[in-house]
Motif scaffolding. Structure first.
Motif, mmCIF file in Angstrom:
data_model
loop_
_atom_site.group_PDB
_atom_site.id
_atom_site.type_symbol
_atom_site.label_atom_id
_atom_site.label_comp_id
_atom_site.label_asym_id
_atom_site.label_seq_id
_atom_site.Cartn_x
_atom_site.Cartn_y
_atom_site.Cartn_z
ATOM 1 N N LEU A 113 0.771 -1.103 -0.072
ATOM 2 C CA LEU A 113 -0.005 -0.044 0.106
ATOM 3 C C LEU A 113 0.679 1.168 0.060
ATOM 4 C CD1 LEU A 113 -2.766 -1.034 2.699
ATOM 5 C CD2 LEU A 113 -3.137 -0.621 0.230
ATOM 6 N N ARG A 114 1.927 1.267 0.715
ATOM 7 C CA ARG A 114 2.953 2.352 0.911
ATOM 8 C C ARG A 114 3.645 2.650 -0.370
ATOM 9 N NH1 ARG A 114 3.824 0.439 6.061
ATOM 10 N NH2 ARG A 114 5.567 -0.644 5.545
ATOM 11 N N ARG A 115 4.044 1.548 -1.118
ATOM 12 C CA ARG A 115 4.784 1.517 -2.134
ATOM 13 C C ARG A 115 4.004 2.190 -3.464
ATOM 14 N NH1 ARG A 115 9.303 2.453 -5.283
ATOM 15 N NH2 ARG A 115 9.770 0.887 -6.644
ATOM 16 N N SER A 116 2.755 1.722 -3.584
ATOM 17 C CA SER A 116 2.005 2.147 -4.536
ATOM 18 C C SER A 116 1.602 3.543 -4.427
ATOM 19 C CB SER A 116 0.639 1.420 -4.540
ATOM 20 O OG SER A 116 -0.306 1.747 -5.491
ATOM 21 N N GLY A 117 1.258 4.051 -3.131
ATOM 22 C CA GLY A 117 1.131 5.421 -2.828
ATOM 23 C C GLY A 117 2.299 6.346 -3.292
ATOM 24 N N ALA A 118 3.645 5.594 -2.900
ATOM 25 C CA ALA A 118 4.828 6.658 -3.158
ATOM 26 C C ALA A 118 5.257 6.712 -4.611
ATOM 27 C CB ALA A 118 5.839 5.918 -2.543
ATOM 28 N N ILE A 119 4.914 5.764 -5.428
ATOM 29 C CA ILE A 119 5.301 5.857 -6.776
ATOM 30 C C ILE A 119 4.262 6.387 -7.486
ATOM 31 C CG2 ILE A 119 6.982 3.790 -6.957
ATOM 32 C CD1 ILE A 119 4.785 2.308 -8.086
ATOM 33 N N VAL A 120 3.034 6.546 -6.933
ATOM 34 C CA VAL A 120 1.945 7.424 -7.682
ATOM 35 C C VAL A 120 1.960 8.833 -7.275
ATOM 36 C CG1 VAL A 120 -0.725 7.517 -7.952
ATOM 37 C CG2 VAL A 120 0.326 5.227 -8.190
ATOM 38 N N ARG A 121 2.547 9.206 -6.197
ATOM 39 C CA ARG A 121 2.225 10.507 -5.697
ATOM 40 C C ARG A 121 2.472 11.461 -6.646
ATOM 41 N NH1 ARG A 121 5.799 10.032 -1.921
ATOM 42 N NH2 ARG A 121 4.375 9.223 -0.486
ATOM 43 N N SER A 122 3.630 11.491 -7.420
ATOM 44 C CA SER A 122 4.108 12.772 -8.266
ATOM 45 C C SER A 122 3.313 12.462 -9.704
ATOM 46 C CB SER A 122 5.603 12.821 -8.423
ATOM 47 O OG SER A 122 6.009 13.030 -6.942
#
Length: 636
Positions: free
Chosen positions: A542-551
Motif C-alpha cells: 500500500l505504501r509503495r503504490s502510493g509512493a510511486i503514484v504520488r507525483s
C-alpha cells in the motif's frame, strides 16, 4: 311536385324512426360487451410525488374541457390562440388545430404531474370503448379500449398520450361477440405497433375470466402483458426501455362506450371528430399525438391486427454478465434523448459545448505521442499515448495468452450472480423483504459482488504482470503458467485487495467522501503489480503504490481510467449495437457482451503493468542525465 316532396320527407322520417331502435339496440350490445371485458390496469407504483413510478392514470378527457389552463390553438403556428377553456363541441371537426396544456414538455419537471393531479381530483379513471368492424375481414369484430394520459414522460416527452388495447371476436357485430365464449386474440398497443396474444396464452393474465390485465410502462404507457424491463429498437417497439416492473397499484377504470354509429358517436362525444393534436406542437418526436379517430385501427382494426408482433423482448436478469448490453442500451438511449432535448431547448449553447469537447478530444489525440510502439523492453519510460499503443500491441501480439487469462472472469461473474441470487432468495425465505430491509439486502449483494470481482481482477493483474516479465525475458508462457506464478502471491494480494475494497466501500457509502475514494483508488491502482513484482507485504505494498503514484496521480489515473472505460464498454457497446443490427435474443446478446467484457479486462491489466513500470522508471530515474531505460528483467 309538392306531393312528391311530401312523400320523400315522410319516407325519410320513417327510415330514421325504423333505424333508431336498431341503433339503440346495437349500442346496448356494445356497452354490454365493453363492460364484460373491461381491462384491469396495473400501474407502476409511485411512492413519492415526482419520484420514480407512474403518476398518470387513464383519465376522463372531459376534465380537459372548460378547464381555464387548457388552450385551443390554430393550425397556423404554436402560438395562435383560438380559445381558452375549450369545450368538447369547440373541437368538433377541427383540422390540424391543437390543444395546449400548461408547461413545457421539453422541460417538464413536475409541472404536468401536479397539473394532472389537480384537474383529475375527484374523477374516476376512465377508458373509452369502441366496437369496430373491417369490410376486408367479414365475420370478425373488434372491441377497443382507448386510454388517454395527460403526459408522456418517456424519451420522447410530449403532452397528451393515447394508447389502446384491442380484443378480436368471431362474429359480425357486438351481439354476436356477446354469444362467443371468449375473444380469439388480443393486441396491446406499444409505441407505433402492438403485441399479439391468443386468448388463453400464459402471458395474458385474465381476472374473473373476462378482464384482461394491462401493464402500462412507466412514462411511455406502452401496454405490456407482464411486468419486466422491455427493450425496443424500432419505431414499432419503441427505441428505448419500457419498465413495467412492480410494485403496482391496480386500477379498475370506468368504461364509456363510443357508439360505432358515426353520427351517434359525434353527437355523444363531439371531440371524437377532432382531427388535431391532443398536446402542444413541438418538433419531431415531441409533438402532441393525434386522437383515436385518426389512427389506422379506428376504421381498419383487423387490417391493423395483421401487423401485430408476437412478442416483446424483456431484459434477462443475471448480474454483470447478464445485463451489460441492455443496461448500456437503456442508459444510452435515455442520455441521447436528454441530449436531443437540450439541443432543441438551447441549440447554440449545446452545439458550442459539443464543439469544445470535440476540439479538446482532437487536440488530445493529435498532441499525444503514440509511436514508436515498442512493447519490449517493458521496463522503460513511455509517453502517455505510447503506453496505450504498446499495451494494444502486446494484447494483439499474444492474443491467445490474454484471452486465456480473461477466461477466469467468466466463472467468477457467474458465481457472483449465483451468490447474489441466493442471498436474495434466503432473505425472502424469512418473510416478505421490502422497504429499507430490501435496500440493505440489495446493498449487501452488491458489496459481495464488488469484493469478489476486485479479487478476481487482482489475480488477473498479477498473472498479467508476471506474463509480461516472462515474455520480456524471451521465455514462453501460457495462461496456466501465469496463474501458477500468481498463486504464489495470492495471500498478500487478496489481503491487500480486501483492505482497499472495505475502505473504498465505506467511503463511497457516505456519499460526500466519494472524492476521497476516487483519490485513493488511483493511489492504490498499482497494488497488483507491486505485490507480484516487488514481493512486498500488504502494508508495504500500500505504501509503495502510493509512493510511486504520488507525483504522477493524473497520469496514472487517466491511463488506468481510459483503459478501464474501453474494456468495460467494449462488450456492452457491442451488445447494444447488435440490438439494432440483430434479431438474436437479448439473453444471447448479453452473454456475448459479458464474454467480450471478460476478455477485454486483461487489456486493463496490461496497461496497469506498463503504467507501473513507467512511473517506477520515472521514480528511480529522476536525474535527467540518467539512462532512460531500466533493465528489462525485474528482480522478483
Amino acid at each position: 311536385m309538392r306531393r312528391r316532396c311530401g312523400i320523400g320527407i315522410l319516407g325519410a322520417l320513417a327510415l330514421v324512426l325504423a333505424l333508431a331502435p336498431a341503433a339503440a339496440a346495437d349500442l346496448r350490445d356494445e356497452q354490454a360487451l365493453a363492460e364484460r371485458y373491461a381491462p384491469v390496469v396495473r400501474l407502476v407504483e409511485q411512492p413519492e410525488e415526482c419520484g420514480p413510478g407512474e403518476p398518470y392514470e387513464p383519465m376522463d378527457v372531459d376534465r380537459l374541457f372548460g378547464e381555464p389552463t387548457v388552450a385551443l390553438r390554430g393550425p397556423w403556428n404554436n402560438t395562435d390562440l383560438v380559445k381558452i377553456a375549450p369545450t368538447a363541441k369547440d373541437l368538433a371537426g377541427l383540422y390540424e388545430y391543437h390543444l395546449d396544456f400548461p408547461g413545457n414538455p421539453l422541460q417538464a419537471g413536475c409541472d404536468y404531474e401536479r397539473w394532472s393531479r389537480r384537474i383529475t381530483e375527484g374523477s374516476t379513471p376512465t377508458v373509452y370503448a369502441h366496437v369496430a368492424t373491417d369490410p376486408a375481414f367479414p365475420g370478425k369484430v373488434a372491441l377497443q379500449y382507448w386510454f388517454f394520459y395527460a403526459f408522456n414522460d418517456f424519451n420522447n416527452t410530449h403532452e397528451g398520450d393515447w394508447e389502446m388495447i384491442q380484443l378480436v371476436f368471431d362474429g359480425e357485430d357486438a351481439e354476436a361477440a356477446l354469444t362467443a365464449a371468449h375473444p380469439v386474440e388480443v393486441g396491446y398497443s406499444s409505441h407505433e405497433g402492438a403485441e399479439r396474444a391468443v386468448w388463453g396464452d400464459d402471458k395474458l393474465e385474465v381476472v374473473d375470466r373476462t378482464h384482461p390485465v394491462v401493464f402500462p410502462a412507466a412514462g411511455s404507457h406502452a401496454n405490456k402483458y407482464t411486468e419486466a424491463l422491455y427493450v425496443g429498437s424500432s419505431a414499432e417497439a419503441g427505441v428505448g426501455c419500457d419498465d413495467t416492473r412492480g410494485p403496482h397499484r391496480e386500477v379498475h377504470p370506468s368504461v364509456r362506450t363510443i357508439p360505432s354509429n358515426a353520427p351517434s358517436a359525434a353527437d355523444a362525444y363531439p371531440w371524437i371528430t377532432f382531427e388535431g393534436r391532443w398536446g402542444e406542437l413541438q418538433k419531431a418526436f415531441f409533438n402532441g399525438p393525434t386522437g383515436p379517430n385518426l389512427k389506422t385501427q379506428w376504421t381498419a382494426p383487423l387490417e391493423w391486427a395483421d401487423g401485430w408482433r408476437d412478442r416483446s423482448y424483456a431484459v434477462p436478469t443475471g448480474g454483470l454478465l447478464g445485463t451489460g448490453a441492455t443496461d448500456l442500451f437503456c442508459t444510452g438511449v435515455e442520455r441521447g434523448s436528454a441530449a436531443l432535448i437540450r439541443l432543441l431547448r438551447s441549440p447554440a449553447a449545446t452545439l458550442l459545448v459539443l464543439g469544445l469537447l470535440a476540439a479538446l478530444l482532437i487536440f488530445a489525440v493529435v498532441k499525444a505521442t503514440w509511436a514508436p510502439v515498442a512493447p519490449f523492453h517493458i521496463a522503460r519510460r513511455r509517453a502517455w499515448g505510447q503506453i496505450l499503443s504498446a499495451s494494444a500491441r502486446m494484447y494483439v501480439g499474444h492474443l491467445r495468452l490474454f484471452l486465456g487469462l480473461g477466461i477466469l472472469l467468466i466463472p467468477v461473474v457467474v458465481a457472483i450472480t449465483a451468490l447474489q441470487w441466493l442471498l436474495l432468495r434466503l432473505a425472502d425465505a424469512f418473510g416478505s423483504v421490502t422497504g429499507d430491509l430490501a435496500g440493505l439486502v440489495t446493498y449487501l449483494s452488491l458489496v459481495i459482488g464488488l469484493l469478489l470481482t476486485l479479487g478476481a481482477f487482482g489475480v488477473v493483474q498479477t498473472a498479467t504482470a508476471r506474463s509480461l516479465v516472462e515474455l520480456d525475458g524471451g521465455r514462453a508462457v501460457g495462461a496456466r503458467d501465469a496463474y501458477r506464478f500468481a498463486l504464489r502471491r495470492l495471500g498478500p494480494l487478496l489481503a491487500t485487495v480486501a483492505i482497499v475494497s472495505v475502505i473504498w466501500v465505506a467511503l463511497t457509502t457516505t456519499g460526500f467522501l466519494i472524492p476521497v475514494a476516487i483519490w485513493l483508488a488511483v493511489r492504490w491502482s498499482l497494488l497488483a503489480p507491486v505485490v507480484e513484482l516487488e514481493d512486498l507485504s500488504r502494508r508495504a505494498a500500500l505504501r509503495r503504490s502510493g509512493a510511486i503514484v504520488r507525483s504522477h496521480w493524473i497520469r496514472v489515473g487517466s491511463l488506468v481510467g481510459v483503459s478501464t472505460v474501453i474494456s468495460l464498454a467494449a462488450g456492452p457497446l457491442l451488445g447494444a449495437l447488435l440490438i439494432f443490427a440483430s434479431n438474436s435474443s437479448l439473453a444471447l446478446l448479453n452473454l456475448v457482451a459479458g464474454v467480450v467484457y471478460a476478455f477485454a479486462l486483461p487489456f486493463v491489466a496490461i496497461v496497469t503493468t506498463f503504467v507501473y513500470l513507467d512511473v517506477r522508471a520515472r521514480h528511480e530515474l529522476e536525474d535527467e542525465e540518467a539512462p532512460r531505460e531500466l533493465p528489462a528483467e525485474i528482480a522478483v
